[in-house]
Design a protein around this motif. Structure first.
Motif, mmCIF file in Angstrom:
data_model
loop_
_atom_site.group_PDB
_atom_site.id
_atom_site.type_symbol
_atom_site.label_atom_id
_atom_site.label_comp_id
_atom_site.label_asym_id
_atom_site.label_seq_id
_atom_site.Cartn_x
_atom_site.Cartn_y
_atom_site.Cartn_z
ATOM 1 N N LEU A 164 0.955 -1.050 0.031
ATOM 2 C CA LEU A 164 -0.115 -0.045 0.066
ATOM 3 C C LEU A 164 0.932 1.303 -0.079
ATOM 4 O O LEU A 164 0.638 2.238 -0.678
ATOM 5 C CB LEU A 164 -0.974 0.083 1.171
ATOM 6 N N ILE A 165 2.067 1.275 0.754
ATOM 7 C CA ILE A 165 2.834 2.537 0.862
ATOM 8 C C ILE A 165 3.858 2.801 -0.311
ATOM 9 O O ILE A 165 3.848 3.775 -0.809
ATOM 10 C CB ILE A 165 3.698 2.275 2.202
ATOM 11 N N MET A 166 4.252 1.465 -0.769
ATOM 12 C CA MET A 166 5.108 1.749 -1.962
ATOM 13 C C MET A 166 4.472 2.106 -3.089
ATOM 14 O O MET A 166 4.983 2.549 -4.168
ATOM 15 C CB MET A 166 5.939 0.240 -2.246
ATOM 16 N N SER A 167 3.425 1.425 -3.309
ATOM 17 C CA SER A 167 2.357 1.941 -4.645
ATOM 18 C C SER A 167 1.685 3.040 -4.637
ATOM 19 O O SER A 167 1.326 3.858 -5.334
ATOM 20 C CB SER A 167 1.321 0.744 -4.853
ATOM 21 N N GLY A 168 1.505 3.770 -3.201
ATOM 22 C CA GLY A 168 0.645 4.876 -2.990
ATOM 23 C C GLY A 168 -0.675 4.819 -3.429
ATOM 24 O O GLY A 168 -1.243 5.960 -3.482
ATOM 25 N N ARG A 169 -1.309 3.620 -3.901
ATOM 26 C CA ARG A 169 -2.491 3.598 -4.303
ATOM 27 C C ARG A 169 -3.524 3.795 -3.139
ATOM 28 O O ARG A 169 -3.484 3.741 -1.803
ATOM 29 C CB ARG A 169 -2.861 2.258 -4.693
ATOM 30 N N ARG A 170 -4.853 4.303 -3.643
ATOM 31 C CA ARG A 170 -5.852 4.748 -2.806
ATOM 32 C C ARG A 170 -6.774 3.369 -2.717
ATOM 33 O O ARG A 170 -6.861 2.552 -3.457
ATOM 34 C CB ARG A 170 -6.867 5.684 -3.411
ATOM 35 N N VAL A 171 -7.460 3.279 -1.327
ATOM 36 C CA VAL A 171 -8.111 2.172 -1.208
ATOM 37 C C VAL A 171 -9.739 2.716 -0.861
ATOM 38 O O VAL A 171 -9.704 3.618 -0.202
ATOM 39 C CB VAL A 171 -7.953 1.600 0.112
ATOM 40 N N ARG A 172 -10.724 1.945 -1.404
ATOM 41 C CA ARG A 172 -11.955 2.305 -1.367
ATOM 42 C C ARG A 172 -12.711 1.526 -0.160
ATOM 43 O O ARG A 172 -11.905 0.608 0.524
ATOM 44 C CB ARG A 172 -12.700 1.763 -2.660
ATOM 45 N N PRO A 173 -13.803 1.761 0.552
ATOM 46 C CA PRO A 173 -14.144 1.308 1.485
ATOM 47 C C PRO A 173 -14.390 -0.216 1.606
ATOM 48 O O PRO A 173 -14.291 -0.807 2.790
ATOM 49 C CB PRO A 173 -15.539 2.017 1.742
ATOM 50 N N GLU A 174 -14.823 -0.943 0.651
ATOM 51 C CA GLU A 174 -14.895 -2.262 0.814
ATOM 52 C C GLU A 174 -13.468 -3.204 0.918
ATOM 53 O O GLU A 174 -13.405 -3.992 1.827
ATOM 54 C CB GLU A 174 -15.445 -2.834 -0.771
ATOM 55 N N GLU A 175 -12.263 -2.559 0.265
ATOM 56 C CA GLU A 175 -11.241 -3.209 0.363
ATOM 57 C C GLU A 175 -10.713 -2.855 1.695
ATOM 58 O O GLU A 175 -10.215 -3.605 2.474
ATOM 59 C CB GLU A 175 -10.143 -2.564 -0.535
ATOM 60 N N ALA A 176 -10.845 -1.407 2.245
ATOM 61 C CA ALA A 176 -10.526 -1.038 3.557
ATOM 62 C C ALA A 176 -11.176 -2.115 4.543
ATOM 63 O O ALA A 176 -10.440 -2.271 5.763
ATOM 64 C CB ALA A 176 -10.839 0.403 3.871
ATOM 65 N N ASP A 177 -12.518 -2.123 4.543
ATOM 66 C CA ASP A 177 -13.087 -3.271 5.505
ATOM 67 C C ASP A 177 -12.368 -4.767 5.386
ATOM 68 O O ASP A 177 -12.239 -5.101 6.557
ATOM 69 C CB ASP A 177 -14.500 -3.230 4.923
ATOM 70 N N ALA A 178 -12.224 -5.061 4.346
ATOM 71 C CA ALA A 178 -11.587 -6.458 4.156
ATOM 72 C C ALA A 178 -10.159 -6.440 4.811
ATOM 73 O O ALA A 178 -9.908 -7.454 5.502
ATOM 74 C CB ALA A 178 -11.710 -6.677 2.793
ATOM 75 N N LEU A 179 -9.550 -5.477 4.601
ATOM 76 C CA LEU A 179 -8.015 -5.317 5.322
ATOM 77 C C LEU A 179 -8.070 -5.165 6.729
ATOM 78 O O LEU A 179 -7.023 -5.361 7.385
ATOM 79 C CB LEU A 179 -7.121 -4.159 4.635
ATOM 80 N N GLY A 180 -9.245 -4.808 7.333
ATOM 81 C CA GLY A 180 -9.284 -4.832 8.706
ATOM 82 C C GLY A 180 -8.969 -3.219 9.219
ATOM 83 O O GLY A 180 -8.760 -2.963 10.474
ATOM 84 N N LEU A 181 -9.025 -2.231 8.125
ATOM 85 C CA LEU A 181 -8.687 -1.119 8.483
ATOM 86 C C LEU A 181 -9.963 -0.035 9.190
ATOM 87 O O LEU A 181 -9.643 0.848 9.942
ATOM 88 C CB LEU A 181 -8.193 -0.301 7.089
ATOM 89 N N GLY A 182 -11.067 -0.685 9.093
ATOM 90 C CA GLY A 182 -12.385 -0.124 9.761
ATOM 91 C C GLY A 182 -13.854 -0.842 9.074
ATOM 92 O O GLY A 182 -13.392 -1.779 8.185
ATOM 93 N N TRP A 183 -14.660 -0.205 9.218
ATOM 94 C CA TRP A 183 -15.796 -0.737 8.690
ATOM 95 C C TRP A 183 -16.495 0.302 7.636
ATOM 96 O O TRP A 183 -16.464 1.464 7.858
ATOM 97 C CB TRP A 183 -17.024 -0.835 9.911
#
Length: 254
Positions: A164-183
């Protein structure tokens, strides 16, 4: 229910009952400049002194949570000045993380760079349907310097954090949820979802909630302070490179 309000140019603090809501308000995208960072630090310090506040909510006014550093302000800074600027931001973000009460980030739109680092300092995160999060600093030739690398790694693990940091890409809510970043907040919206959790937590016995936060943080963050110092040093070193200057100047040039 009792309420009080404290409004500065860039941060609005509203306390209703036992919940404090801190709203970043620097249109159009709530980008961090020295003024906003200082007022955020002051606002969190105010919440720290309030024995009646049991939960804090962080959110942004308008269409963004916070779009990161104001590149117009930092582009021409010397390395020493940038180091000082970043230490102020890191201090404000870390103050959020060290609050002795639960902190909930209601991510209502873009949370990028320093904005995402601020959200990562919260204990819980809700993402609206319009939210995007990410640490795009590498695309400018620099690195996150306010704890984002350390905190993201603790949440998603080393391999995913590096990608995530090396690519600098943006994450949408669905993926953020799946990654455990939040709901994902769903149709309720991020702020309403945060307020619902805040109501539940504020009704629980405060000493127990505080003890849980301290114990879990201690279990996961035993070396966090050393990692934060390393993040600050990394940004200071990388900011001095020609690549960083070119990346920032190119970004701010229409």
């Amino acid at each position: 229910m009792t309420g009080s309000d404290t409004t500065t140019d860039c941060v609005h603090v509203e306390i209703v009952g036992s919940v404090a809501r801190l709203t970043l308000s620097r249109p159009p995208v709530n980008a961090f400049n020295a003024q906003l960072v200082g007022q955020l630090d002051d606002a969190v310090a105010e919440v720290e002194t309030r024995a009646d506040v049991r939960v804090a909510i962080l959110t942004g006014a308008g269409r963004c949570f916070a779009a990161g550093a104001d590149l117009h302000e930092i582009a021409d800074l010397s390395v020493d000045a940038m180091s000082w600027w970043n230490r102020r931001l890191e201090r404000a973000v870390d103050r959020v993380a060290r609050l002795g009460i639960p902190v909930i980030a209601a991510v209502n739109g873009h949370a990028l760079g320093g904005g995402f680092e601020l959200a990562l300092a919260a204990d819980f995160r809700f993402f609206s349907a319009a939210a995007t999060v990410g640490l795009p600093e590498v695309t400018l030739g620099i690195v996150p310097g306010a704890g984002g690398m350390s905190r993201l790694t603790r949440i998603v693990g080393a391999m995913r954090a590096k990608e995530l940091i090396m690519s600098g890409r943006r994450v949408r809510p669905e993926e953020a949820d799946a990654l455990g970043l939040g709901w994902q907040a769903g149709s309720r919206g991020a702020l309403a979802a945060a307020e619902g959790l805040a109501e539940t937590l504020s009704a629980a016995p405060h000493p127990a909630i505080r003890a849980v936060k301290e114990s879990v943080d201690r279990a996961t963050d035993s070396s966090l302070q050393a990692s934060l110092a390393a993040d600050v040093a990394a940004l200071t070193a990388v900011f001095a490179t020609d690549e960083a200057r070119r990346g920032i100047v190119a970004f701010r040039t229409p």
